[in-house]
Design an enzyme around this catalytic site. Structure first.
Site, PDB file in Angstrom:
ATOM      1  N   LYS A  99       0.832  -1.220   0.000  1.00  0.00           N
ATOM      2  CA  LYS A  99       0.000   0.000   0.000  1.00  0.00           C
ATOM      3  C   LYS A  99       0.854   1.252   0.000  1.00  0.00           C
ATOM      4  O   LYS A  99       0.585   2.194  -0.727  1.00  0.00           O
ATOM      5  CB  LYS A  99      -0.890   0.042   1.253  1.00  0.00           C
ATOM      6  CG  LYS A  99      -2.255  -0.554   1.057  1.00  0.00           C
ATOM      7  CD  LYS A  99      -3.127  -0.301   2.270  1.00  0.00           C
ATOM      8  CE  LYS A  99      -2.567  -0.912   3.504  1.00  0.00           C
ATOM      9  NZ  LYS A  99      -2.504  -0.160   4.698  1.00  0.00           N
ATOM     10  N   ARG A 145     -10.534   1.308   9.159  1.00  0.00           N
ATOM     11  CA  ARG A 145     -10.078  -0.054   9.432  1.00  0.00           C
ATOM     12  C   ARG A 145     -11.220  -0.887  10.023  1.00  0.00           C
ATOM     13  O   ARG A 145     -11.045  -2.079  10.256  1.00  0.00           O
ATOM     14  CB  ARG A 145      -8.954  -0.037  10.476  1.00  0.00           C
ATOM     15  CG  ARG A 145      -7.593   0.395   9.954  1.00  0.00           C
ATOM     16  CD  ARG A 145      -6.770  -0.801   9.609  1.00  0.00           C
ATOM     17  NE  ARG A 145      -5.417  -0.944  10.085  1.00  0.00           N
ATOM     18  CZ  ARG A 145      -4.336  -0.254   9.795  1.00  0.00           C
ATOM     19  NH1 ARG A 145      -4.406   0.819   9.094  1.00  0.00           N
ATOM     20  NH2 ARG A 145      -3.159  -0.613  10.237  1.00  0.00           N
ATOM     21  N   ARG A 167      10.889  -6.087   5.893  1.00  0.00           N
ATOM     22  CA  ARG A 167      10.770  -4.653   6.159  1.00  0.00           C
ATOM     23  C   ARG A 167      11.298  -4.323   7.558  1.00  0.00           C
ATOM     24  O   ARG A 167      11.896  -3.276   7.782  1.00  0.00           O
ATOM     25  CB  ARG A 167       9.292  -4.223   6.039  1.00  0.00           C
ATOM     26  CG  ARG A 167       9.093  -2.732   6.222  1.00  0.00           C
ATOM     27  CD  ARG A 167       7.685  -2.315   5.854  1.00  0.00           C
ATOM     28  NE  ARG A 167       6.754  -2.493   6.963  1.00  0.00           N
ATOM     29  CZ  ARG A 167       5.448  -2.241   6.874  1.00  0.00           C
ATOM     30  NH1 ARG A 167       4.920  -1.850   5.736  1.00  0.00           N
ATOM     31  NH2 ARG A 167       4.656  -2.389   7.916  1.00  0.00           N
ATOM     32  N   ARG A 178      10.791  -0.974  12.188  1.00  0.00           N
ATOM     33  CA  ARG A 178       9.512  -0.625  12.808  1.00  0.00           C
ATOM     34  C   ARG A 178       9.213  -1.588  13.947  1.00  0.00           C
ATOM     35  O   ARG A 178       9.250  -2.805  13.773  1.00  0.00           O
ATOM     36  CB  ARG A 178       8.394  -0.707  11.764  1.00  0.00           C
ATOM     37  CG  ARG A 178       7.785   0.639  11.452  1.00  0.00           C
ATOM     38  CD  ARG A 178       6.719   0.526  10.404  1.00  0.00           C
ATOM     39  NE  ARG A 178       5.488  -0.054  10.915  1.00  0.00           N
ATOM     40  CZ  ARG A 178       4.341   0.000  10.271  1.00  0.00           C
ATOM     41  NH1 ARG A 178       4.267   0.589   9.095  1.00  0.00           N
ATOM     42  NH2 ARG A 178       3.257  -0.524  10.779  1.00  0.00           N
ATOM     43  N   ARG A 208      -1.681  -8.370  13.585  1.00  0.00           N
ATOM     44  CA  ARG A 208      -2.192  -7.359  12.647  1.00  0.00           C
ATOM     45  C   ARG A 208      -2.924  -8.009  11.477  1.00  0.00           C
ATOM     46  O   ARG A 208      -3.931  -7.500  10.999  1.00  0.00           O
ATOM     47  CB  ARG A 208      -1.040  -6.468  12.157  1.00  0.00           C
ATOM     48  CG  ARG A 208      -0.667  -5.426  13.223  1.00  0.00           C
ATOM     49  CD  ARG A 208       0.745  -4.921  13.090  1.00  0.00           C
ATOM     50  NE  ARG A 208       1.014  -4.287  11.835  1.00  0.00           N
ATOM     51  CZ  ARG A 208       2.195  -4.343  11.204  1.00  0.00           C
ATOM     52  NH1 ARG A 208       3.199  -5.022  11.738  1.00  0.00           N
ATOM     53  NH2 ARG A 208       2.379  -3.717  10.087  1.00  0.00           N
TER      54      ARG A 208
HETATM   55  P1  AMP Z   1      -0.195   1.019   9.616  1.00  0.00           P
HETATM   56  O1  AMP Z   1       0.997   1.919   9.499  1.00  0.00           O
HETATM   57  O2  AMP Z   1      -1.351   1.468   8.764  1.00  0.00           O
HETATM   58  O3  AMP Z   1       0.156  -0.434   9.395  1.00  0.00           O
HETATM   59  O4  AMP Z   1      -0.709   1.132  11.125  1.00  0.00           O
HETATM   60  C1  AMP Z   1       0.119   0.784  12.225  1.00  0.00           C
HETATM   61  C2  AMP Z   1      -0.717   0.639  13.477  1.00  0.00           C
HETATM   62  O5  AMP Z   1      -1.376   1.878  13.782  1.00  0.00           O
HETATM   63  C3  AMP Z   1      -1.856  -0.370  13.397  1.00  0.00           C
HETATM   64  O6  AMP Z   1      -1.426  -1.711  13.656  1.00  0.00           O
HETATM   65  C4  AMP Z   1      -2.797   0.146  14.483  1.00  0.00           C
HETATM   66  O7  AMP Z   1      -2.311  -0.163  15.777  1.00  0.00           O
HETATM   67  C5  AMP Z   1      -2.685   1.656  14.308  1.00  0.00           C
HETATM   68  N1  AMP Z   1      -3.658   2.162  13.302  1.00  0.00           N
HETATM   69  C6  AMP Z   1      -3.381   2.693  12.074  1.00  0.00           C
HETATM   70  N2  AMP Z   1      -4.500   3.080  11.440  1.00  0.00           N
HETATM   71  C7  AMP Z   1      -5.530   2.780  12.289  1.00  0.00           C
HETATM   72  C8  AMP Z   1      -6.938   2.922  12.198  1.00  0.00           C
HETATM   73  N3  AMP Z   1      -7.538   3.419  11.108  1.00  0.00           N
HETATM   74  N4  AMP Z   1      -7.674   2.524  13.264  1.00  0.00           N
HETATM   75  C9  AMP Z   1      -7.101   2.015  14.371  1.00  0.00           C
HETATM   76  N5  AMP Z   1      -5.783   1.839  14.519  1.00  0.00           N
HETATM   77  C10 AMP Z   1      -4.986   2.216  13.477  1.00  0.00           C
END
Ligand code: AMP
Length: 192
Positions: free
Chosen positions: A13, A88, A127, A133, A144
């Protein structure tokens, strides 16, 4: 144009979003990035947010919507936005629809990047070595992916019922994925 980008962690993404925001000249709204920014501050809120991110769990819907709404009020979002990692959950999708409706605007498209789970785990572990990260470790990755399958995947039905869903095979080369995305974008441009 306003579009939502749906896909499991590791589906590519991030890469595709970068190319898409360049093409469409709209801001990239990544809730993962926004929440990591909050996490870096030394506040009670940041420790609370960190407890979700570090466990691979979703932050509360209303908190995320509040952070997104703040961004949407800025001048840069007047002509559109690309939502990456948001919504989400179905609740977040409804909150976003309600918010946009209040502003007299709407989403044009929801794009799902489809991927094979085993490949995703390998990509995320790789990654982790490059980006470092904290939530790219095996346990959190599994969590996740589970959260994606149970809470986020149902969004495809939600957007399909609105006639807004497009699906692209994310396991192809970066170039082929982007070409497929471009065709979807053309079909949903608001002035078409
Ligand atoms: P990402 O970078 O999109 O993979 O997000 C990393 C982490 O941020 C996720 O595993 C969640 O803990 C939190 N997170 C990101 N976007 C959301 C969302 N829309 N709703 C809830 N938690 C989020």
């Amino acid at each position: 144009m306003r579009l939502v980008f749906i896909g499991p962690p590791g589906a590519g993404k991030g890469t595709q979003c970068k190319r898409l925001v360049e093409l469409l000249k709209i801001p990239h709204l990544s809730t993962g990035e926004m929440l990591r920014t909050v996490k870096r501050q030394e506040t009670a809120l940041s420790r609370w947010v960190a407890s979700y991110i570090d466990a691979g769990k979703l932050a509360p819907d209303h908190l995320v919507m509040r952070i997104v709404a703040q961004r949407l009020q800025s001048e840069e979002c007047v002509n559109g936005a690309l939502f990456d990692g948001f919504p989400r959950t179905i609740i977040q999708a409804q909150l976003l629809d309600d918010y946009l409706e209040e502003q007299g605007i709407q989403l044009d498209m929801a794009l799902e990047l489809k991927a094979v789970e085993d490949e995703l785990i390998q990509r995320l572990l790789k990654r982790a070595q490059v980006d470092g990260r904290a939530d790219d470790n095996y346990e959190t990755i599994r969590e996740r992916l589970h959260v994606f399958n149970t809470q986020t995947a149902p969004l495809t039905e939600y957007y399909a019922s609105q006639g807004k869903l497009e699906q692209v095979d994310g396991m192809q080369s970066e170039e082929l994925v982007f070409n497929a995305i471009r065709l979807c974008v053309d079909r949903h441009q608001p002035n078409n």
